[in-house]
Design an enzyme around this catalytic site. Sequence first.
Site, PDB file in Angstrom:
ATOM      1  N   HIS A   1      46.180  40.023  42.572  1.00  4.88           N
ATOM      2  CA  HIS A   1      45.927  39.488  41.228  1.00  4.88           C
ATOM      3  C   HIS A   1      46.474  40.383  40.121  1.00  4.88           C
ATOM      4  O   HIS A   1      45.943  40.405  39.000  1.00  4.88           O
ATOM      5  CB  HIS A   1      44.413  39.293  41.039  1.00  4.88           C
ATOM      6  CG  HIS A   1      44.056  37.909  40.602  1.00  4.88           C
ATOM      7  ND1 HIS A   1      43.696  37.607  39.323  1.00  4.88           N
ATOM      8  CD2 HIS A   1      44.024  36.738  41.275  1.00  4.88           C
ATOM      9  CE1 HIS A   1      43.455  36.308  39.228  1.00  4.88           C
ATOM     10  NE2 HIS A   1      43.648  35.765  40.400  1.00  4.88           N
TER      11      HIS A   1
ATOM     12  N   HIS B   1      51.630  27.851  43.901  1.00  2.00           N
ATOM     13  CA  HIS B   1      50.304  28.225  43.404  1.00  2.00           C
ATOM     14  C   HIS B   1      49.603  26.982  42.893  1.00  2.00           C
ATOM     15  O   HIS B   1      50.219  26.140  42.232  1.00  2.00           O
ATOM     16  CB  HIS B   1      50.486  29.221  42.260  1.00  2.00           C
ATOM     17  CG  HIS B   1      49.233  29.597  41.544  1.00  2.00           C
ATOM     18  ND1 HIS B   1      48.893  29.068  40.315  1.00  2.00           N
ATOM     19  CD2 HIS B   1      48.237  30.449  41.872  1.00  2.00           C
ATOM     20  CE1 HIS B   1      47.740  29.598  39.920  1.00  2.00           C
ATOM     21  NE2 HIS B   1      47.324  30.440  40.853  1.00  2.00           N
TER      22      HIS B   1
HETATM   23 MG   LIG Z   1      47.150  34.483  42.575  1.00  2.72          MG
END
Ligand SMILES: [Mg+2]
Length: 374
Positions: free
Chosen positions: A186, A286
């Site tokens: 992240h 994603h």
């Molecule tokens: Mg991600």
Amino acid sequence: MKIVSIEQFRPRKRCQLVKITTDEGIVGWGETTLEGKLDSSWAAVKEIAAYLVGLDPLRIEHHWQHIYRGAFYRGGPVLLTALSGIEQALWDITGKYFSAPVYRLLGGATRDRIKVYAWWSIYEDEDAARRELEVFLGQGYRAFKAEPDGKWHAYETPKRIDEFVRKAYLMREWCGNDVDLSFDFHGKMTPALAVTLCNEIAAMSPQFVEEPVPQENIEALLEVTRKVQVPIATGERLFTRWGFREVIEKQAAAFLQPDLSHAGGILETKKIAANAETYYMHIAPHCAIGPVAFAACLQLDACIPNFLIQERGDLCLGDGLLKRDWIVKDGYLELSDAPGLGIEIDEEAVKKTYEGDFEIDTWFYNEDNSVADW
Ligand SMILES: [Mg+2]
């Protein structure tokens, strides 16, 4: 055929939709959810609608060029999210007009079913995670992605690193050797810390480590890629072919993760995939928002040769917004033959507006009250 109206809906916290209606009665749906900036993408759709109403919805490339290049100030998440959702809706209309799924209009299916992964980790509660894994395996999932919990600082103690590594190997032990396990850092690590963690978990063979460092500096990503033995993935916060160009040309990652509701839509992501193909990179789109964005991903996954795996975020399933939801079987979703995006929206459900805020929690802050990456 002409576009006669463009409406917007916000049925869930992470689900903002655009509906385009034509004078032939064909309607198309797209998703314009921009987490934390819902009103901004809503306003951008309104501005684009002023251009589109009255025009032919089938001229998708031309409208994309007008909206992207004609804006003069190009790119960025707000414009690209609005543009992506509108582009998806135009493809939905086009598919319905020609009675074909979008993937058939983009070259046809390159596979019969789509491999998906779900979010699963043992970083918070091991006992609960053990039970959750059994449920996921029972539902057919064979691929998972985990996130190291909490905030990560420029320096972490051996105790913290050891705990992360121990759990990574425990996940492998529980799942066995024929399940794909990935980790999403992240963008929370420094390059040095990312290298340490990647090399510590290399022996449990993760499918990939995602966003080991933040997205702004491709050289920093390249430094990690060169020093680790695990495949690196990135791309959920990059936009358009031009945003991905440097990552591809420098071969700074093995896998790319464009988001079809932020990167410019279905056709733009197909172009990104084609550029990536020349460097033997694979695509793992994603998706952390709603079911229309997810449906757009599946259309692309179906027709590109270098597809790896599809993310199925916690909010991707229809959960009442679709008349028929997806079912995962043996880790795959069956390819739908339905026209357009292949989904049917429950309009009554979509019209119920979500009134809450998109939460901004204190977990974006460190112990000393300085800002942390989440
Ligand atoms: Mg991600």
